[in-house]
Scaffold this motif. Structure first.
Motif, PDB file in Angstrom:
ATOM      1  N   CYS A 193      -2.438  -1.377  -4.197  1.00 14.28           N
ATOM      2  CA  CYS A 193      -2.989  -2.550  -3.505  1.00 14.28           C
ATOM      3  C   CYS A 193      -3.901  -3.363  -4.423  1.00 14.28           C
ATOM      4  CB  CYS A 193      -3.762  -2.095  -2.267  1.00 14.28           C
ATOM      5  SG  CYS A 193      -5.204  -1.114  -2.702  1.00 14.28           S
TER       6      CYS A 193
ATOM      7  N   CYS B 170      -7.733  -1.914  -0.543  1.00 15.43           N
ATOM      8  CA  CYS B 170      -7.892  -1.057   0.650  1.00 15.43           C
ATOM      9  C   CYS B 170      -9.314  -0.556   0.817  1.00 15.43           C
ATOM     10  CB  CYS B 170      -6.909   0.110   0.618  1.00 15.43           C
ATOM     11  SG  CYS B 170      -7.228   1.280  -0.703  1.00 15.43           S
TER      12      CYS B 170
ATOM     13  N   THR C 117      -9.196  -2.403  -5.892  1.00 15.93           N
ATOM     14  CA  THR C 117      -8.202  -1.982  -4.890  1.00 15.93           C
ATOM     15  C   THR C 117      -8.592  -2.585  -3.543  1.00 15.93           C
ATOM     16  OG1 THR C 117      -9.442   0.081  -4.847  1.00 15.93           O
ATOM     17  CG2 THR C 117      -7.313   0.123  -5.940  1.00 15.93           C
TER      18      THR C 117
ATOM     19  N   THR D 285       0.857  -1.204   0.000  1.00 15.26           N
ATOM     20  CA  THR D 285       0.000   0.000   0.000  1.00 15.26           C
ATOM     21  C   THR D 285       0.884   1.241   0.000  1.00 15.26           C
ATOM     22  OG1 THR D 285      -0.001   0.116   2.411  1.00 15.26           O
ATOM     23  CG2 THR D 285      -1.796  -1.117   1.411  1.00 15.26           C
ATOM     24  N   LEU D 286       0.316   2.328  -0.454  1.00 16.64           N
ATOM     25  CA  LEU D 286       1.007   3.623  -0.334  1.00 16.64           C
ATOM     26  C   LEU D 286       0.077   4.681   0.253  1.00 16.64           C
ATOM     27  CD1 LEU D 286       3.183   4.304  -3.514  1.00 16.64           C
ATOM     28  CD2 LEU D 286       3.953   4.242  -1.150  1.00 16.64           C
ATOM     29  N   CYS D 287      -1.169   4.706  -0.213  1.00 22.00           N
ATOM     30  CA  CYS D 287      -2.064   5.785   0.237  1.00 22.00           C
ATOM     31  C   CYS D 287      -2.981   5.332   1.360  1.00 22.00           C
ATOM     32  CB  CYS D 287      -2.877   6.324  -0.933  1.00 22.00           C
ATOM     33  SG  CYS D 287      -4.124   5.171  -1.541  1.00 22.00           S
ATOM     34  N   HIS D 288      -2.757   4.132   1.879  1.00 17.08           N
ATOM     35  CA  HIS D 288      -3.635   3.621   2.931  1.00 17.08           C
ATOM     36  C   HIS D 288      -3.081   3.938   4.313  1.00 17.08           C
ATOM     37  CE1 HIS D 288      -6.367   1.025   5.079  1.00 17.08           C
ATOM     38  NE2 HIS D 288      -5.332   0.461   5.679  1.00 17.08           N
TER      39      HIS D 288
ATOM     40  N   GLY E  20      -8.040   5.087  -1.973  1.00 19.16           N
ATOM     41  CA  GLY E  20      -7.911   4.390  -3.252  1.00 19.16           C
ATOM     42  C   GLY E  20      -7.251   5.193  -4.349  1.00 19.16           C
ATOM     43  N   SER E  21      -6.211   5.952  -4.026  1.00 20.20           N
ATOM     44  CA  SER E  21      -5.616   6.793  -5.077  1.00 20.20           C
ATOM     45  C   SER E  21      -4.388   6.179  -5.730  1.00 20.20           C
ATOM     46  CB  SER E  21      -5.276   8.181  -4.533  1.00 20.20           C
ATOM     47  OG  SER E  21      -4.155   8.111  -3.703  1.00 20.20           O
ATOM     48  N   CYS E  22      -3.600   5.407  -4.985  1.00 23.29           N
ATOM     49  CA  CYS E  22      -2.330   4.955  -5.572  1.00 23.29           C
ATOM     50  C   CYS E  22      -2.494   3.689  -6.413  1.00 23.29           C
ATOM     51  CB  CYS E  22      -1.281   4.748  -4.477  1.00 23.29           C
ATOM     52  SG  CYS E  22      -1.549   3.272  -3.475  1.00 23.29           S
ATOM     53  N   ARG E  23      -3.506   2.889  -6.154  1.00 22.85           N
ATOM     54  CA  ARG E  23      -3.827   1.629  -6.858  1.00 22.85           C
ATOM     55  C   ARG E  23      -2.791   0.529  -6.630  1.00 22.85           C
ATOM     56  NH1 ARG E  23      -8.612   3.511  -7.368  1.00 22.85           N
ATOM     57  NH2 ARG E  23      -9.251   1.858  -8.789  1.00 22.85           N
TER      58      ARG E  23
HETATM   59 FE1  FES Z   1      -3.527   3.118  -2.411  1.00 22.72          FE
HETATM   60 FE2  FES Z   1      -5.167   1.033  -1.946  1.00 22.72          FE
HETATM   61  S1  FES Z   1      -3.390   1.608  -0.902  1.00 22.72           S
HETATM   62  S2  FES Z   1      -5.243   2.452  -3.553  1.00 22.72           S
END
Ligand code: FES
Length: 474
Positions: free
Chosen positions: A47, A63, A61, A31-34, A42-45
């Motif tokens: 996951c 998350c 996604t 994950t990155l944006c979680h 759900g922005s980085c995709r």
């Molecule tokens: Fe970024 Fe799920 S962690 S979209």
């Protein structure tokens, strides 16, 4: 619910996301944006996983996709890994110098990205905006513009008047983007040490910060407690030590308004604590732009931190090279949302706090004095009126000010004074006052309590960072 993740049959009683279910089964999804403490975004995709439902397969996604009965999830199929590889490559094209992105790209075998993009530090994950709004409750930073122009910052690219320099955004930022911001003021532990070394002098006290003197004082002017702030500013203006002072006035319906004044009457009109948070930044900058060169700012710990961070960013040195700013910090346990407080206090105290001659907080009680009569309630009863950001501030005594002043630790009619720098001494030189001993332990007790509360709240953010990072590998 019964479902499968990577061929493991799992069961869950309550609804959760695929990411949560995978984590509790020990299956890692990057994950990155979680952030576990924030709403999914759900922005980085990164996951992305494959799901199968009613015989149909698709990518979602993890998350923010909820587990359903009968769902089949595959977290690392070749197609899933291809998607993540592409995301890593795009991120590396955008942020080639960011360590976390380099590591991520390496994990997916991306060495040299095929795309050439303008170099950035921010991956637009939005964690900083969400932690500032959802957790701290301040909303000092947000997304701006759309499409390829999208960026993160304070509204209109102006210096933020809302930022309280709590540093929560820097705890969650996965890159160095937050530290490159110039319009918000995330203060890190290293920043604080740097500021103390550069500006303050004296012994380092774990609870009260760096200081050379601590005592109780009483002056001729009747202000809050010993009237030290009012007297100090009035004397320094009179003697030409400062050209102006930024103080806070009571303002109807709003609780307070900060303004720069250059006469003693102006200072005296502003006497008394307001227990509301207003930005001192705009009046300070206006005063400097208007030609004032030696300006004292009276502020709560968060206001003092913001100005120190700006000093550290060389803002004043660049914009006003010959300016000298004196920071007079107030003790502050918490401030209130004025409208909420006013409505609530009316019911509890039976008076409109706007009519009160004096407001003070002492020994856990909120006290409004009107026509010589005290009306009070427990501060705990006003808990819902406390401004959200205050729960993330662990500084009772304005540790980064040149001189700190407050009522805790001194007898009725006196103020406790903590001198922290040469500038603080310079202001004090002009003050005539009665000096008594302050009770350090009383200040320490409250300072520790405030720090503990803030540490607990910041820890929730920190823990989230650790959880998020621990799910990094594919
Ligand atoms: Fe970024 Fe799920 S962690 S979209």
């Amino acid at each position: 619910m019964r479902f499968w993740i990577d061929d493991q049959q799992l069961e869950a009683q309550t609804s959760s996301t695929i990411l949560e279910a995978a984590l509790s089964a020990g299956i890692k999804i990057p994950t990155l944006c979680h952030h576990p403490a924030l709403e999914s975004y759900g922005s980085c995709r990164l996951c992305t996983v494959e799901i199968e439902k009613n015989g149909k397969k698709r990518f979602v996604t993890a998350c923010n996709y909820p587990i359903e009965d009968g769902l089949v999830v595959r977290t690392a199929t070749p197609a899933v890994l291809d998607i993540r590889r592409m995301i890593a490559e795009l991120l590396l094209s955008r942020c080639p110098k960011e360590k976390q992105i380099q590591d991520l790209a390496r994990e997916y075998g991306v060495i040299e990205p095929r795309f050439k993009l303008e170099e950035e530090k921010c991956i637009l994950c939005g964690l900083c905006c969400r932690v500032c709004g959802e957790m701290v409750g301040v909303f000092a930073i947000n997304f701006q513009n759309r499409g390829t122009d999208r960026s993160v910052g304070a509204p209109y690219g102006e210096l933020s008047e809302d930022c309280i320099a709590c540093g929560a955004c820097s705890l969650v930022c996965p890159t160095s983007a937050i530290s490159a911001q110039r319009n918000i003021f995330p203060l890190t532990a290293e920043d604080i040490i740097g500021i103390e070394e550069e500006h303050l002098s004296g012994e380092r006290d774990v609870d009260l910060g760096v200081y050379s003197e601590l005592f109780a004082a009483r002056t001729e002017i009747q202000g809050q407690d010993g009237g030290v702030v009012t007297s100090l500013l009035a004397r320094c203006l009179d003697k030409g030590v400062i050209d102006a002072a930024v103080v806070v006035y009571q303002r109807e319906n709003n609780g307070g308004r900060a303004a720069a004044v250059d006469d003693i009457e102006g200072v005296i009109k502003a006497k008394g604590t307001k227990y509301v948070r207003v930005s001192a930044l705009a009046p300070l900058i206006d005063a400097l732009r208007g030609g004032k060169r030696r300006v004292a700012v009276v502020g709560t710990p968060c206001q003092i931190r913001v100005i120190r961070k700006l000093e550290q960013l060389d803002y004043f040195k660049d914009e006003f090279p010959d300016a000298e700013i004196f920071l007079v910090g107030l003790f502050c346990f918490e401030s209130f949302d004025y409208r909420r407080l006013r409505d609530h206090a009316k019911g509890l105290l039976g008076i409109d706090i706007e009519d009160a001659d004096k407001i003070q907080i002492a020994k856990g009680r909120y006290i409004a004095t009107l026509d010589g009569m005290e009306h009070s309630c427990s501060v705990r009863e006003l808990e819902n009126d406390i401004r959200e950001g205050c729960r993330f501030c662990g500084d009772l005594v304005s540790r980064l000010a040149d001189i700190s002043i407050g009522s805790v630790g001194s007898a009725e009619g006196y103020s406790s004074v903590i001198v922290r720098s040469e500038k603080g001494k310079k202001l004090l030189d002009w003050l005539s006052f009665c000096r008594e001993k302050a009770v350090r332990e009383d200040i320490v007790k409250l300072a520790r309590m405030k720090r503990r509360n803030a540490d607990r709240n910041l820890e929730r953010i920190r823990k989230g960072v650790e959880c998020s990072q621990s799910t990094k590998s594919p």
